[in-house]
Design a protein around this motif. Sequence first.
Motif, short mmCIF file in Angstrom:
data_model
loop_
_atom_site.label_atom_id
_atom_site.label_comp_id
_atom_site.label_asym_id
_atom_site.label_seq_id
_atom_site.Cartn_x
_atom_site.Cartn_y
_atom_site.Cartn_z
N ASN A 2 0.45 -1.64 0.24
CA ASN A 2 -0.27 0.42 0.09
C ASN A 2 0.89 1.22 0.02
OD1 ASN A 2 -2.35 -1.74 -0.19
ND2 ASN A 2 -2.64 -1.49 2.52
N VAL A 3 0.47 2.37 -0.45
CA VAL A 3 1.22 3.27 -1.32
C VAL A 3 0.65 4.38 -0.14
CG1 VAL A 3 2.50 4.46 -2.45
CG2 VAL A 3 2.70 2.30 -3.40
N LEU A 4 1.03 5.27 0.54
CA LEU A 4 0.71 6.99 0.37
C LEU A 4 2.12 8.18 -0.51
CD1 LEU A 4 -1.19 9.24 1.36
CD2 LEU A 4 -0.10 9.44 3.76
N ILE A 23 3.40 -3.18 -8.39
CA ILE A 23 1.97 -3.16 -8.59
C ILE A 23 1.16 -2.69 -7.31
CG2 ILE A 23 -0.41 -3.41 -9.52
CD1 ILE A 23 0.72 -5.37 -11.70
N PRO A 24 0.61 -1.74 -7.39
CA PRO A 24 0.92 -1.24 -5.26
C PRO A 24 -0.31 -2.64 -5.23
CG PRO A 24 1.15 0.50 -6.43
CD PRO A 24 0.95 -0.68 -8.18
N GLY A 25 -1.26 -2.04 -4.03
CA GLY A 25 -2.26 -2.48 -4.02
C GLY A 25 -2.67 -1.57 -3.72
N LYS A 26 -3.45 -0.87 -2.36
CA LYS A 26 -3.36 0.21 -2.90
C LYS A 26 -2.77 1.66 -3.10
CE LYS A 26 -7.91 -1.00 -0.63
NZ LYS A 26 -8.87 -0.30 -1.68
N LYS A 60 -7.65 6.34 9.05
CA LYS A 60 -8.57 5.99 8.29
C LYS A 60 -7.84 4.63 7.06
CE LYS A 60 -11.65 9.86 10.07
NZ LYS A 60 -12.99 10.38 8.94
N LEU A 61 -6.96 4.80 6.98
CA LEU A 61 -6.23 4.44 5.66
C LEU A 61 -5.89 3.18 6.35
CD1 LEU A 61 -4.21 7.18 4.19
CD2 LEU A 61 -6.53 6.90 4.06
N GLU A 62 -5.87 1.94 5.63
CA GLU A 62 -4.99 0.87 5.40
C GLU A 62 -3.12 1.08 5.17
OE1 GLU A 62 -5.69 -2.16 2.21
OE2 GLU A 62 -8.20 -1.39 2.56
N PRO A 63 -2.81 0.25 6.56
CA PRO A 63 -1.49 0.55 7.06
C PRO A 63 -0.30 0.50 5.28
CG PRO A 63 -2.21 -1.55 8.45
CD PRO A 63 -3.51 -1.01 7.11
N ILE A 64 0.17 1.41 6.06
CA ILE A 64 0.99 2.14 4.20
C ILE A 64 2.37 1.38 4.73
CG2 ILE A 64 2.42 3.86 3.34
CD1 ILE A 64 -0.78 4.24 3.08
N ASP A 65 2.71 1.02 3.10
CA ASP A 65 3.75 0.06 3.32
C ASP A 65 5.18 0.66 3.33
OD1 ASP A 65 2.94 -2.80 4.47
OD2 ASP A 65 1.80 -2.38 2.40
N LEU A 66 4.48 1.95 1.19
CA LEU A 66 5.52 2.98 1.22
C LEU A 66 5.09 4.25 1.26
CD1 LEU A 66 8.04 3.52 -0.67
CD2 LEU A 66 6.97 3.11 -2.47
#
Length: 445
Positions: A2-4, A23-26, A60-66
Motif C-alpha cells: 500500500n502506497v501513500l 503493482i500497488p495494492g492501494k 482511516k487508511l489501510e496500513p501504509i508500506d511505502l
Amino acid sequence: MNVLSLFDGMSCGQIALKQLGIIPGKYYASEIDKHAIKQTQLNFPDTIQLGDVTQVDVSKLEPIDLLIGGSPCFAAGVKVLTDVGYKDIEDIRVGDKVLTHNNRYMPVLAIGHKEAMTYTLKAQGFVDVVCTKNHPFYARKKYKEYDRKDDGKKSARVILGDAEWVNAGLLKGDYYICSNIQNDLSENPYNITKDEAYVIGRYIADGHTRKDKRYDEYHKGSRAWQLILSIGNSKVEQFCSNIDKLNYSCYKHGDSVHRIVFSNKRLVELVEKYCGIGSMNKHFGEAIVRLPKDLLSIVLKGFLDGDGCIDGNEWHITTISPMLAITIQRVVSKLYNSHINVGKHTPAEHKKLLGRTVRQNKQYIISFSEKERRYDKAKTIGDKMWSNVKSFTAYKMQTVYNLEVEEDNSYTANNFVVHNCQSFSFAGKRVGMSTVDKEEIYTLD
C-alpha cells in the motif's frame, strides 16, 4: 504494498513503480491541482484521491508500506535571514539559526532540494520571491467593511482576518502576507560612533574602499586603508557639517565631484564586512540593522543624504542592489513601524555615457515615508507588517531548496514569513504527520 503519496502531482510515483514491476495494492494520493488529478485518474483510474495534504487522516487508511513525498520549496538565491545576516537558501546548513514567525532565531534541522516548477510572487514592499505554488506563507485574508456616510454614500475599509498558513498559489487578490518588525534589536558591539554611523551610511550610498600597497620612500610597501566617498560639489558642505571628530582629506575630483578620503582601517573593515563591496552588493548588514535606533537613524540619514531624493514627506531611492531593497525594509520597519514600496525597472541593456558604452542593470525603485501615508495599504499588527499580494505568475522549472526548522517550523525568505517546507508539512497545524498513536514523523531520508 500500500502506497501513500503526498504532493502527488501527476502521480509519477506510480510510473516509477510500474517500471520496477511493482503493482500497488492501494495507492493513496494527496493532491489539490485539478489538472494533475485529472491526468492521474486517466492514467491510473484506481488511484484513491485524498485532496489537501493538511486534511489527510492516516488513521482511516489501510496500513501504509511505502510513503512518497515531494514537498514545496524555494528557488536558489532566495535570501533567508539568520542570526548572522542573510544567506542564500542553498547555502543554509543544518544548525544555522533562522528568524521564525515568532520573531526569534531557531536552528535548522534538515535541508534538501529537488527539481520543480516555480512561480514568482509579488507583494507590496517586498523584493519578488520565487517558490513552488504549494509553499505556505503566513497570511491574513482580507475583507471589506462598509460604513454609511451622512450623505448616504458608502465607504469601504479593509479588515484582516486571523493569521494562518496559506499556499502561495491561493494568495493573489485575497490575502495579505507579512514581514517581522524587529523593534527590540539594539546592539553596538563595535562601539560605532555617531561620526562613523554617518560615514557608513554615505558609504552605502556612494563610497568605495582601497587597500593598495604603496612603495614610495615613506610607506615602503605598507597597505593603504582608505574609505573614499564621491560627493557632488553642492553636498560637500552638508557632509562636513555632519562630521565632528573623524579625520579626513577632501579634494576636487573632476568638475562636479569632490573626493572625501578616510585613511581608517577600522572603517574599511566595518563597511566591507557589513555593507558589501560594489554597487550591486551594497546593503545594511546585520551589525548595522542591530544598532540602537539613534545610531541606525544616523546611518539612514547618511545614506539618504547621498542617494535619497525627498518629495514632500516621501523618500525615493534607486539602486541596482536587491540586498539593499531587502535590508532597507528592515531598517524602515524598525525605525518607523512603516513599510517601503518596491518597484522594478529594466532599462535597455546598454547605454552611451561620456563616450563609453556601459551595461545597465535592473533597477529597484524604493519609496517610504517616516509618517503614515493616507493611501497606504500595508497594516501593522503587533510585530508584523502585513502587505497585499499583487501577483503570482508561472516562471520556470528549476532546482528548489527546502528547510526544516526546530519547534517554530518557519523562517523568512526575502523577508516573507513562510512555513517549513519539511517532508510532510502540515501547513495549518505546524506539526509533523501523526500516526494513530500520535508518534510524529518529521523527515524522510
